[in-house]
Write a protein that holds these residues in place. Structure first.
Motif, mmCIF file in Angstrom:
data_model
loop_
_atom_site.group_PDB
_atom_site.id
_atom_site.type_symbol
_atom_site.label_atom_id
_atom_site.label_comp_id
_atom_site.label_asym_id
_atom_site.label_seq_id
_atom_site.Cartn_x
_atom_site.Cartn_y
_atom_site.Cartn_z
ATOM 1 N N LYS A 69 -1.194 -4.610 -10.481
ATOM 2 C CA LYS A 69 -0.477 -3.354 -10.278
ATOM 3 C C LYS A 69 -0.861 -2.729 -8.938
ATOM 4 O O LYS A 69 -0.023 -2.135 -8.251
ATOM 5 C CB LYS A 69 -0.785 -2.384 -11.420
ATOM 6 C CG LYS A 69 -0.067 -2.698 -12.713
ATOM 7 C CD LYS A 69 1.421 -2.494 -12.565
ATOM 8 C CE LYS A 69 2.137 -2.741 -13.897
ATOM 9 N NZ LYS A 69 3.606 -2.616 -13.746
ATOM 10 N N PHE A 70 -2.129 -2.842 -8.567
ATOM 11 C CA PHE A 70 -2.558 -2.303 -7.273
ATOM 12 C C PHE A 70 -1.867 -3.049 -6.135
ATOM 13 O O PHE A 70 -1.297 -2.434 -5.222
ATOM 14 C CB PHE A 70 -4.082 -2.416 -7.131
ATOM 15 C CG PHE A 70 -4.578 -2.037 -5.770
ATOM 16 C CD1 PHE A 70 -4.787 -0.702 -5.445
ATOM 17 C CD2 PHE A 70 -4.836 -2.997 -4.808
ATOM 18 C CE1 PHE A 70 -5.226 -0.341 -4.177
ATOM 19 C CE2 PHE A 70 -5.273 -2.649 -3.541
ATOM 20 C CZ PHE A 70 -5.471 -1.318 -3.227
ATOM 21 N N LEU A 71 -1.896 -4.377 -6.174
ATOM 22 C CA LEU A 71 -1.272 -5.159 -5.104
ATOM 23 C C LEU A 71 0.232 -4.951 -5.069
ATOM 24 O O LEU A 71 0.845 -4.915 -3.995
ATOM 25 C CB LEU A 71 -1.598 -6.644 -5.308
ATOM 26 C CG LEU A 71 -3.063 -7.035 -5.054
ATOM 27 C CD1 LEU A 71 -3.321 -8.455 -5.536
ATOM 28 C CD2 LEU A 71 -3.401 -6.901 -3.580
ATOM 29 N N GLU A 72 0.831 -4.813 -6.234
ATOM 30 C CA GLU A 72 2.274 -4.580 -6.298
ATOM 31 C C GLU A 72 2.647 -3.293 -5.567
ATOM 32 O O GLU A 72 3.650 -3.234 -4.851
ATOM 33 C CB GLU A 72 2.690 -4.506 -7.769
ATOM 34 C CG GLU A 72 4.158 -4.271 -8.009
ATOM 35 C CD GLU A 72 4.420 -4.066 -9.490
ATOM 36 O OE1 GLU A 72 4.870 -2.973 -9.871
ATOM 37 O OE2 GLU A 72 4.138 -4.992 -10.258
ATOM 38 N N ARG A 73 1.821 -2.243 -5.710
ATOM 39 C CA ARG A 73 2.103 -0.960 -5.072
ATOM 40 C C ARG A 73 1.881 -1.043 -3.554
ATOM 41 O O ARG A 73 2.739 -0.639 -2.776
ATOM 42 C CB ARG A 73 1.215 0.116 -5.688
ATOM 43 C CG ARG A 73 1.161 1.443 -4.956
ATOM 44 C CD ARG A 73 2.317 2.351 -5.312
ATOM 45 N NE ARG A 73 2.046 3.713 -4.871
ATOM 46 C CZ ARG A 73 1.697 4.707 -5.661
ATOM 47 N NH1 ARG A 73 1.559 4.498 -6.960
ATOM 48 N NH2 ARG A 73 1.485 5.914 -5.178
ATOM 49 N N VAL A 74 0.734 -1.558 -3.142
ATOM 50 C CA VAL A 74 0.423 -1.553 -1.713
ATOM 51 C C VAL A 74 1.303 -2.524 -0.934
ATOM 52 O O VAL A 74 1.493 -2.362 0.282
ATOM 53 C CB VAL A 74 -1.070 -1.854 -1.458
ATOM 54 C CG1 VAL A 74 -1.938 -0.762 -2.051
ATOM 55 C CG2 VAL A 74 -1.472 -3.213 -2.017
ATOM 56 N N GLU A 75 1.842 -3.540 -1.604
ATOM 57 C CA GLU A 75 2.728 -4.486 -0.928
ATOM 58 C C GLU A 75 4.199 -4.186 -1.206
ATOM 59 O O GLU A 75 5.065 -5.038 -0.994
ATOM 60 C CB GLU A 75 2.401 -5.924 -1.367
ATOM 61 C CG GLU A 75 1.020 -6.404 -0.948
ATOM 62 C CD GLU A 75 0.852 -6.497 0.570
ATOM 63 O OE1 GLU A 75 1.874 -6.448 1.289
ATOM 64 O OE2 GLU A 75 -0.299 -6.626 1.030
ATOM 65 N N ASN A 76 4.484 -2.957 -1.698
ATOM 66 C CA ASN A 76 5.861 -2.477 -1.892
ATOM 67 C C ASN A 76 6.681 -3.374 -2.816
ATOM 68 O O ASN A 76 7.896 -3.506 -2.651
ATOM 69 C CB ASN A 76 6.573 -2.343 -0.546
ATOM 70 C CG ASN A 76 5.868 -1.382 0.377
ATOM 71 O OD1 ASN A 76 5.502 -0.279 -0.036
ATOM 72 N ND2 ASN A 76 5.649 -1.787 1.617
ATOM 73 N N GLY A 77 6.008 -4.008 -3.792
ATOM 74 C CA GLY A 77 6.732 -4.809 -4.775
ATOM 75 C C GLY A 77 7.197 -6.156 -4.267
ATOM 76 O O GLY A 77 7.924 -6.861 -4.969
ATOM 77 N N ILE A 78 6.816 -6.562 -3.052
ATOM 78 C CA ILE A 78 7.242 -7.854 -2.494
ATOM 79 C C ILE A 78 6.220 -8.908 -2.940
ATOM 80 O O ILE A 78 5.110 -8.976 -2.408
ATOM 81 C CB ILE A 78 7.341 -7.791 -0.962
ATOM 82 C CG1 ILE A 78 8.302 -6.664 -0.547
ATOM 83 C CG2 ILE A 78 7.815 -9.122 -0.392
ATOM 84 C CD1 ILE A 78 8.382 -6.432 0.939
#
Length: 918
Positions: A304-313
């Motif tokens: 979830k953290f990576l999903e947010r910081v990478e804008n869902g890409i």
């Protein structure tokens, strides 16, 4: 069988879907909106519809669009799209942020396969979710079956394709759905197969038995390899703390100890508001995080953290996973992070936020009342049973070591934990960093003694004594009550207090924009004898989660009148109108009037100063003094320090007589306040005498002039043009705040159907009658003030759009919905607020809602209180309230009305019988 509502939509999206169904348009939903029905945790977005690309269907579509928006050329389909449809958007419907996109073709299928997919599409229902979590305005729609949606997603190019595929595969596994694509049969293939089977090709026809002997039957093609990585394995192997450090987060060593249940991580860069608490959840046994400054709910695991910081890409998410885990130092970095104790999920969120606020601020009971008394508030109000313990004194120490002492009004979540504060002082207002979310300031709740309470050296408190209970510590509560006209207090152990009291509902619930306004209202309008009020404040513009909080309070107090006490400006009037949409528990839902108003302002001319130097240089009408300017540019107390004055006065000499370190410090001090002088010069903010002399010094003239020169060069305009544009923007901003722009009011009116065949017409007619009266009153007002001089100026007229009346036979109601636009004039807003409040109370047969409204000149209730020098309102004031009305359940009101009608009918029948005998 009646379908359960599975998806969400806005009111406008529902109106569009309803008209498409009414016109018989053939369509199926696909893409993200179809995914929402599979994964309802996602936010409401645009609706994507594949419309059958045939001439007849496009004609039906044009008819539906005309019913929604009128005969507008720009919203008609192009007939040529039926010849060679491509998977690109051909039309967008809707005025709001969430729209409806129409496509003649989609990825994964050919246009001639529409009929086949339409026949096996699943029927879902879309609805609007209310503040109470209920579904409203349900509309049926068709969307791709899950296997077809899976094929559509696999062929798409969306950046969150991997996420969608994983969601669909998990959904299919849970519900045992076979995702093997159904072999499509296009029209060409069907014709060829028919030709092969015709009598003229009899020699080429092979029976099934012969075919089985010649070659084996093909087995179904297995599902392709998953396009997503093993998320569970990543969560087990990838350490969240290492990832946070990789993205620039730093452990707050002052607020995090090895023995703590959670650790605090902050962004390394200055000005960042993200504060993440990292813990190990007992549910999954993995490290989790929650952002204590984001009440909207940024929380979860490492993915979830990576999903947010990478804008869902997700391709970037996987690149980051591979980069971090393949690092030579990863094993060492992971071993350094200490294991955390497992904690319960209930310890996170609001409790975490409360602990963090106590760590950052020295929160103490109210002892210093100088600021509040300076606002004309009396001590007997500040320490009354309602407000005792709901006001604090706080101290905050900056990184430079400066300590600021202020007054704060604690704002609580629904579970009672402190999650934000409204911090006030002279010409100072602030909130702790982070989202307020559902946080509300509110007064104490009322409780009644169930049995006599023993007092030390005093007579026992009798049973039935009513007061408020405040929790002073985890083990102690305070019971506050009034005895012989004076506030009294007794402290009790928590275990003793729990069985000794029972809650008493309030008779009035009052909501204001600020806690100071709520307390001012009490002082201006003291309670009647025995009256119980529950005060609430939103701390500014009410958010949707705050509206849900207020609705829960209303639900707990079904016999309370709801008092709306907003500011007298246009924004406050809009807030008041939207509060009327809250569902009073004593109201009859079948007679509901539900308004929703929003403001649409005109585009302002560009401000070159703000565009070049940043948003802080945007003109703000509320900034009227140089002290306000200094606070805007991070001088907390709004005063220049002696160091600033010394550095400005002697900057030129310092370079000759002072050491380099001292010169460097003095230059930094001057540069920190140059923006404030630049802002004051640009917008003509008057300066105090001493600050004015400093601004006239040669050094400051040079520095401030240099700011303007740089701004002009970046904006590429002349000095005269720069001043003209700034003034133009300032004038437009002032006009926008007062009158310009449009108010967009959406209304829903419900009326129960009358018995008999004409019930729908009668019920719909009642709704239509109110709308006719509403439009007449508003238009009469605009004509009185000559709004309609320019017939082409739509902002100066009252206009109605999209009125529709639907019959809901299941609930026995006629539902009328419409949209009304009118100018942003406070007088029109007052007219709309009055008409709506009166209509709601008249329909319900009792005064459920009461609006107490200051004038624009009075601004707010504290302004009224200060003008009256702290004195209460006279009985003749329109703001004066009497004793609370008796609020009854709508079932009781309906029974009384029925009995009254029967009595009247019986009396009429007796009179007719008597006349007949005569």
């Amino acid at each position: 069988m009646k379908q359960k509502a599975q998806n969400r939509a806005t009111r406008e999206q529902l109106a569009i879907l309803r008209q498409l169904n009414k016109a018989g348009v053939r369509y199926v939903a696909f893409g993200d909106y179809a995914m929402n029905a599979i994964d309802p945790a996602r936010a409401i977005g645009n609706v994507q519809l594949w419309v059958e690309p045939t001439k007849a269907n496009f004609e039906r579509l044009d008819k539906a669009i005309q019913e929604v928006y009128g005969p507008r050329v720009l919203t008609r389909t192009k007939p040529e799209l039926t010849e060679n449809p491509q998977p690109r958007k051909m039309l967008t419907l809707g005025d709001g942020p969430q729209k409806v996109g129409l496509y003649p073709a989609i990825n994964g299928f050919t246009p001639d396969q529409f009929g086949e997919l339409f026949s096996r599409a699943q029927t879902n229902r879309a609805a609007l979710i209310t503040n109470r979590g209920k579904l409203d305005g349900s509309v049926a729609y068709r969307q791709l079956a899950v296997p077809d949606l899976y094929q559509n997603v696999r062929e798409s190019t969306a950046y969150h394709k991997a996420w969608n595929i994983q969601t669909l595969e998990k959904y299919a596994d849970d519900y045992r759905i076979d995702l093997t694509p159904v072999r499509p049969s296009s029209a060409t293939q069907t014709a060829q197969e028919s030709a092969k089977a015709s009598p003229t090709n009899r020699e080429a026809t092979i029976t099934p038995a012969q075919n089985a002997q010649k070659e084996p039957q093909p087995t179904p093609k297995p599902r392709g390899e998953k396009l997503v990585r093993d998320f569970d394995a990543i969560k087990r192997e990838l350490d969240l703390e290492v990832v946070l450090q990789d993205y620039g987060f730093v452990l707050d060593a002052k607020k995090s100890k090895p023995s703590d249940e959670w650790l605090i991580y902050e962004r390394g860069e200055k000005g960042s508001k993200e504060r993440l608490a990292v813990y190990t959840g007992d549910k999954y046994g993995q490290k989790m995080f929650v952002d204590m400054n984001d009440q909207r709910g940024w929380r979860g695991d490492v993915i979830k953290f990576l999903e947010r910081v990478e804008n869902g890409i997700y391709r970037n998410v996987f690149k980051a996973v591979d980069r971090i885990m393949s690092s030579a130092d990863y094993v060492l970095e992971k071993s350094v992070t200490s294991p955390l104790k497992q904690v319960k999920e209930s310890l996170i969120d609001t409790k975490l936020r409360e602990k963090d606020l106590h760590n950052r601020y020295a929160i103490a009971p109210l002892t210093d009342t100088r600021y509040l008394e300076g606002r004309s508030l009396h001590k007997d109000v500040l320490f009354s049973p309602e407000f005792n313990g709901r006001i604090h004194n706080i101290a905050y120490t900056t990184e430079k070591g400066t300590t600021h002492r202020n007054t704060s009004f604690p704002m609580y979540a629904q579970d009672g934990h402190l999650v934000s504060m409204d911090i006030r002082n002279e010409r100072f207002k602030s909130f702790p960093s982070g989202e307020r979310g559902e946080a509300m300031w509110h007064s104490n709740r009322f409780y009644e003694l169930k049995a006599p309470l023993a007092m030390h050296d005093k007579p026992d408190l009798p049973a039935g004594t009513v007061g408020t209970v405040v929790r002073l510590s985890p083990e102690t509560v305070s019971f506050n009550f009034v005895q012989e006209g004076k506030p009294q207090q007794v402290q009790l152990p928590l275990e003793t207090a729990r069985p000794a009291f029972k809650e008493v509902p309030a008779q009035r619930i009052l909501v204001a924009e600020s806690a100071i306004d709520a307390m001012s209202f009490k002082q201006l309008n003291p309670e009647a004898e025995g009256e119980r009020r529950f005060y609430m404040a939103t701390g500014g513009q009410p958010g949707s989660r705050q509206m849900g909080f207020i609705q829960k309070v209303l639900d707990r107090n079904p016999q309370a009148q709801f008092v709306i006490a907003q500011d007298g400006d246009n924004a406050g009037l809009r807030f008041a109108i939207n509060y009327l949409a809250l569902q009073h528990p004593a109201a009859d839902p079948a007679l509901r009037v539900k308004p929703d108003i929003a403001y649409s302002g005109p585009n302002l001319p560009p401000n070159p100063l703000a565009n070049v130097l940043g948003p802080k240089f945007a003109f703000d009408p509320e900034i009227k003094t140089f002290s306000d300017v200094l606070k805007r540019f991070d001088v907390p107390d709004g005063n220049l320090s002696e160091g600033h004055k010394l550095a400005i006065n002697h900057q030129a000499r310092f370079k000759e007589i002072m050491p380099d370190d001292y010169v460097k410090v003095s230059v930094e001090m001057v540069q920190s306040v140059i923006p404030a002088f630049t802002y004051a010069r640009a917008y003509g903010i008057p300066m105090p005498e001493e600050a004015g002399k400093l601004a006239q010094s040669e050094y400051m003239q040079m520095k401030v002039g240099n700011e303007f020169r740089v701004a002009r060069e970046r904006a590429m305009i002349s000095p005269d043009e720069m001043e003209q544009r700034i003034q133009h923007h300032k004038d437009a901003k002032l006009e926008k705040d007062l009158y310009s722009g449009v108010n967009k009011l959406e209304l829903e009116l419900r009326q129960p159907l009358s018995p008999g065949g004409a019930g729908a017409d009668i019920a719909g007619g009642r709704n239509e009658a109110f709308l006719h009266r509403f439009m007449d009153e508003m238009n009469r007002f605009t004509k009185q003030f000559n709004y309609n001089n320019d017939p082409n100026d739509k902002e100066k007229r009252v206009q109605e759009f999209q009125r529709e009346t639907l019959v809901d036979p299941d609930q026995g109601q006629a539902v009328t919905r419409t949209r009304i636009h009118f100018p942003n004039d406070g007088r029109l807003l007052v007219k709309a607020l009055t008409l709506l409040t009166d209509e709601i109370n008249n329909r319900q047969g009792q005064s459920l809602y009461h609006v107490v409204r200051p004038t624009r000149q009075q601004k707010d209730f504290n302004d009224i209180l200060q003008n009256r020098q702290g004195e209460a309102l006279p009985d003749s004031s329109p703001l004066k309230m009497g004793a609370p009305p008796l609020i009854k359940p709508h079932t009781e009101i309906k029974a009384e009305q029925t009995a009254q009608r029967e009595t009247v009918q019986s009396a009429s029948e007796s009179a007719r019988t008597y006349k007949a005998k005569l």
